[in-house]
Design a protein around this motif. Structure first.
Motif, short mmCIF file in Angstrom:
data_model
loop_
_atom_site.label_atom_id
_atom_site.label_comp_id
_atom_site.label_asym_id
_atom_site.label_seq_id
_atom_site.Cartn_x
_atom_site.Cartn_y
_atom_site.Cartn_z
N VAL A 93 51.57 50.03 54.92
CA VAL A 93 51.51 50.91 53.75
C VAL A 93 51.93 50.15 52.49
O VAL A 93 51.26 50.24 51.44
N ILE A 94 53.02 49.40 52.56
CA ILE A 94 53.46 48.61 51.40
C ILE A 94 52.38 47.62 50.99
O ILE A 94 52.07 47.46 49.79
N SER A 95 51.78 46.95 51.97
CA SER A 95 50.75 45.94 51.67
C SER A 95 49.53 46.58 51.03
O SER A 95 48.95 46.03 50.07
N LEU A 96 49.11 47.74 51.52
CA LEU A 96 47.95 48.42 50.94
C LEU A 96 48.22 48.86 49.50
O LEU A 96 47.37 48.72 48.61
N ILE A 97 49.42 49.40 49.27
CA ILE A 97 49.76 49.86 47.91
C ILE A 97 49.80 48.68 46.94
O ILE A 97 49.24 48.74 45.83
N LEU A 98 50.44 47.59 47.35
CA LEU A 98 50.54 46.43 46.45
C LEU A 98 49.18 45.77 46.25
O LEU A 98 48.86 45.33 45.13
N ALA A 99 48.37 45.69 47.31
CA ALA A 99 47.03 45.13 47.16
C ALA A 99 46.20 45.98 46.20
O ALA A 99 45.43 45.46 45.38
N ALA B 298 38.22 51.30 41.29
CA ALA B 298 37.78 51.94 42.53
C ALA B 298 38.37 51.21 43.74
O ALA B 298 38.83 51.84 44.70
N GLY B 299 38.36 49.86 43.70
CA GLY B 299 38.94 49.09 44.79
C GLY B 299 40.42 49.39 44.97
O GLY B 299 40.91 49.54 46.09
N GLY B 300 41.14 49.47 43.86
CA GLY B 300 42.56 49.81 43.93
C GLY B 300 42.79 51.17 44.54
O GLY B 300 43.70 51.37 45.36
N LEU B 301 41.95 52.14 44.14
CA LEU B 301 42.09 53.50 44.68
C LEU B 301 41.79 53.54 46.17
O LEU B 301 42.47 54.26 46.92
N ILE B 302 40.80 52.77 46.61
CA ILE B 302 40.45 52.75 48.03
C ILE B 302 41.62 52.22 48.85
O ILE B 302 41.93 52.74 49.94
N PHE B 303 42.29 51.19 48.37
CA PHE B 303 43.48 50.70 49.06
C PHE B 303 44.53 51.80 49.19
O PHE B 303 45.15 51.97 50.25
N LEU B 304 44.76 52.53 48.11
CA LEU B 304 45.78 53.59 48.14
C LEU B 304 45.38 54.69 49.11
O LEU B 304 46.22 55.19 49.87
N ILE B 305 44.11 55.08 49.11
CA ILE B 305 43.64 56.10 50.04
C ILE B 305 43.81 55.62 51.48
O ILE B 305 44.14 56.41 52.38
N GLY B 306 43.64 54.32 51.70
CA GLY B 306 43.78 53.77 53.05
C GLY B 306 45.17 53.92 53.62
O GLY B 306 45.35 53.88 54.85
N VAL C 26 41.20 33.12 33.71
CA VAL C 26 40.91 32.42 34.96
C VAL C 26 42.18 32.13 35.77
O VAL C 26 42.23 32.41 36.96
N PRO C 27 43.24 31.56 35.16
CA PRO C 27 44.45 31.31 35.96
C PRO C 27 45.03 32.58 36.58
O PRO C 27 45.46 32.59 37.73
N ALA C 28 45.03 33.67 35.80
CA ALA C 28 45.57 34.93 36.32
C ALA C 28 44.74 35.43 37.49
O ALA C 28 45.29 35.95 38.47
N TRP C 29 43.43 35.26 37.44
CA TRP C 29 42.58 35.73 38.52
C TRP C 29 42.78 34.91 39.79
O TRP C 29 42.63 35.42 40.89
N PHE C 30 43.11 33.64 39.65
CA PHE C 30 43.44 32.84 40.84
C PHE C 30 44.71 33.37 41.48
O PHE C 30 44.79 33.50 42.71
N VAL C 31 45.71 33.67 40.67
CA VAL C 31 46.97 34.20 41.20
C VAL C 31 46.74 35.56 41.85
O VAL C 31 47.21 35.81 42.98
N LEU C 32 46.01 36.43 41.19
CA LEU C 32 45.76 37.77 41.73
C LEU C 32 44.98 37.68 43.03
O LEU C 32 45.29 38.39 44.00
N ARG C 33 43.96 36.83 43.09
CA ARG C 33 43.15 36.69 44.30
C ARG C 33 44.00 36.19 45.46
O ARG C 33 43.89 36.66 46.59
N PHE C 34 44.87 35.22 45.18
CA PHE C 34 45.71 34.65 46.23
C PHE C 34 46.72 35.67 46.74
O PHE C 34 46.86 35.87 47.95
N VAL C 35 47.44 36.33 45.83
CA VAL C 35 48.49 37.26 46.26
C VAL C 35 47.88 38.47 46.95
O VAL C 35 48.40 38.95 47.96
N MET C 36 46.76 38.98 46.43
CA MET C 36 46.10 40.10 47.09
C MET C 36 45.65 39.69 48.49
O MET C 36 45.75 40.47 49.45
#
Length: 386
Positions: free
Chosen positions: A83-89, A171-179, A102-112
Motif C-alpha cells: 500500500v505504501i509503495s502504491l501510494i508513493l508511486a 490518471a496513472g497516479g490515480l490508478i496506483f491509488l485505486i490499486g 530531464v534530470p528530474a524525470w530520470f530521478v522520478l523514473r528511477f524512484v518510481m
C-alpha cells in the motif's frame, strides 16, 4: 448468505485476488506511462539517446531495489509495504508534469521503479506462498495474463489521453491509488515475512545457485520480452513493412502473451515444471529462426510473433512457479528477489545486444540474438535434466 469479504473459507482467494490486482495496476500504468514518458521526452529533447537512457533507469531501479525488498518485508507487513509503495508511486507519477526537466524525470523514473519493484516482489512472493502446489503455475498464469492485459488497457488509455496535456500523468497516479483499495479490503493470509538469514543478500544469491533453472528463466524472459516489444517495430520497419503491418505484428505478439500463459501454467501443473521449461525454451529458440525464414510475409510473421511472444511468456509463469516449488515460507521472498533481479538484468542487456546485431548483420540480427538467448537457457535446463 455468506459475505465474500469476511467468509473464512474464501480467505485464500481474497489474498490471491488482492495480489493479482497488483499485476493489473502495474500493467495498466506500464502501458500508459512508457509511451507517454518516452514521447514527452522526445518532444523535450529530440534525443533518442536520452529516451533510451530514461527507459534504462527503470531497469536499473529493479537491480538496485530487488535485493533490498526481502529485508523490508522482514520489517514491515507485506500489505502495508504494498500500500505504501502504491501510494508513493502514484504521487511520483503525478509529479512528472510538475518537474518538467530531464534530470528530474530520470530521478522520478528511477524512484518510481523502485516502488514498483517492491510491489512486484512482495505480490509474487505472496502468491507463491499461498497458492496450492497443484495449481501454482495456473494461478501464476492468471497473474501474468492480468499483467499483460493491464498493459493493453494502459496502451488504450494512452491512445485516448495522448501526449498533449498532463491527464495521462494524473490518471496513472490515480490508478496506483485505486490499486491500494483491494489490498486493504480483501483480507486473508498475509505474505510470510522472511527471517533475518532468509532476508540477507547471501540468501538472495544463494537462491540463484540453488535454483538456476528457475532464476535463469527470468533472465531469459527479461531479455526476450524487452527485445521483442522494443525492437519488433524496428525490425518491421527495416523489412519495409507499412505502419499498419508493424502494428499487426505488435498486436499479434501482445495477443500471444495474453493467450498462452494460463494454458502453459495448466500444462506445467499437470506434468513437470522443469520439463515444461525445457520445451518452452526450445520452441522459443527455434521460432525466431522461422520468423527470419518467412521474411516480410506478413501472415507468417503474425502467426510466428504470436507463438514466440506467447511461448516466451511461459518462461516467467513456469519459472516463478518453480521458485514456489523449490522454496517455501519466508525463503520464497529471497528467491523471488533473485528472480526479479534476473529479469531486470535480462531486460537491461537484451536490447543493446539485439540493436547492435541489427546494425551489424541487418534486421535479422534481432532474430539471431533472440534465438541465441533462448538456446543458451534451453541448453541449461536440458543439461540439468540429463
Amino acid at each position: 448468505m455468506t459475505n465474500p469479504l469476511t467468509d473464512p473459507r474464501l480467505a485464500n482467494n481474497r489474498s490471491l485476488l488482492a495480489a493479482i490486482c497488483c499485476a493489473a495496476v502495474c500493467g495498466i500504468v506500464f502501458g500508459l506511462s512508457m509511451p507517454l514518458v518516452s514521447l514527452r521526452l522526445e518532444m523535450m529533447t529530440s534525443s533518442g539517446l536520452i529516451v533510451g537512457l530514461n527507459g534504462a533507469a527503470a531497469a536499473v531501479s529493479t537491480l538496485v531495489m530487488a535485493p533490498i525488498v526481502p529485508r523490508l518485508l522482514s520489517l514491515v507487513p507485506g500489505r502495508v509495504l504494498i500500500v505504501i509503495s502504491l501510494i508513493l508511486a502514484g504521487a511520483l507519477h503525478a509529479l512528472f508534469p510538475v518537474f518538467e526537466s530531464v534530470p528530474a524525470w530520470f530521478v522520478l523514473r528511477f524512484v518510481m521503479g523502485c516502488f514498483m519493484t517492491v510491489v512486484f516482489v512482495v505480490s509474487e512472493t505472496w502468491i507463491n506462498q499461498i497458492a496450492t502446489p497443484l495449481r501454482r503455475a495456473t494461478i501464476l498464469g492468471i497473474y501474468g495474463t492480468v499483467l499483460s492485459g493491464g498493459f493493453g488497457i494502459g496502451a488504450f488509455l494512452f491512445g485516448q489521453l495522448g501526449t498533449g496535456g498532463n491527464a495521462g500523468f494524473y490518471a496513472g497516479g490515480l490508478i496506483f491509488l485505486i490499486g491500494a483499495i483491494p489490498i486493504i479490503l480483501l483480507q486473508g493470509p498475509a505474505a510470510q515475512a522472511p527471517g533475518k538469514d532468509e532476508a540477507s543478500p547471501r540468501a538472495i544469491w544463494g537462491a540463484a545457485s540453488l535454483a538456476p533453472a528457475a532464476i535463469g528463466a527470468a533472465l531469459a524472459f527479461g531479455a526476450l520480452e524487452t527485445v521483442l516489444f522494443s525492437l519488433a517495430p524496428v525490425y518491421g520497419d527495416r523489412l519495409a513493412l507499412t505502419d499498419g503491418g508493424i502494428s499487426l505484428i505488435a498486436m499479434a505478439a501482445a495477443a500471444g502473451a495474453l493467450t498462452f500463459q494460463i494454458p502453459l501454467g495448466w500444462i506445467a501443473d499437470r506434468t513437470d515444471r522443469r520439463d515444461a521449461l525445457k520445451w518452452i525454451a526450445t520452441i522459443a529458440a527455434v521460432t525466431p529462426l522461422a520468423i527470419w525464414a518467412v521474411g516480410d510475409f506478413l501472415p507468417g510473421m503474425m502467426m510466428l510473433f504470436f507463438i514466440q511472444a506467447g511461448v516466451a511468456s511461459g518462461l516467467y509463469t513456469v519459472g516463478l512457479a518453480l521458485v514456489g516449488e523449490r522454496f517455501s515460507g519466508g525463503a520464497i521472498a529471497a528467491a523471488n528477489a533473485a528472480f526479479i533481479f534476473a529479469y531486470g538484468t535480462g531486460s537491461l542487456i537484451g536490447p543493446p545486444a539485439s540493436g547492435t546485431a541489427m546494425d551489424v548483420v541487418g534486421p535479422h540480427g534481432l532474430m539471431i540474438v533472440m534465438s541465441v538467448i533462448a538456446a543458451i537457457y534451453a541448453a541449461l535446463v536440458w543439461k540439468r535434466a540429463s
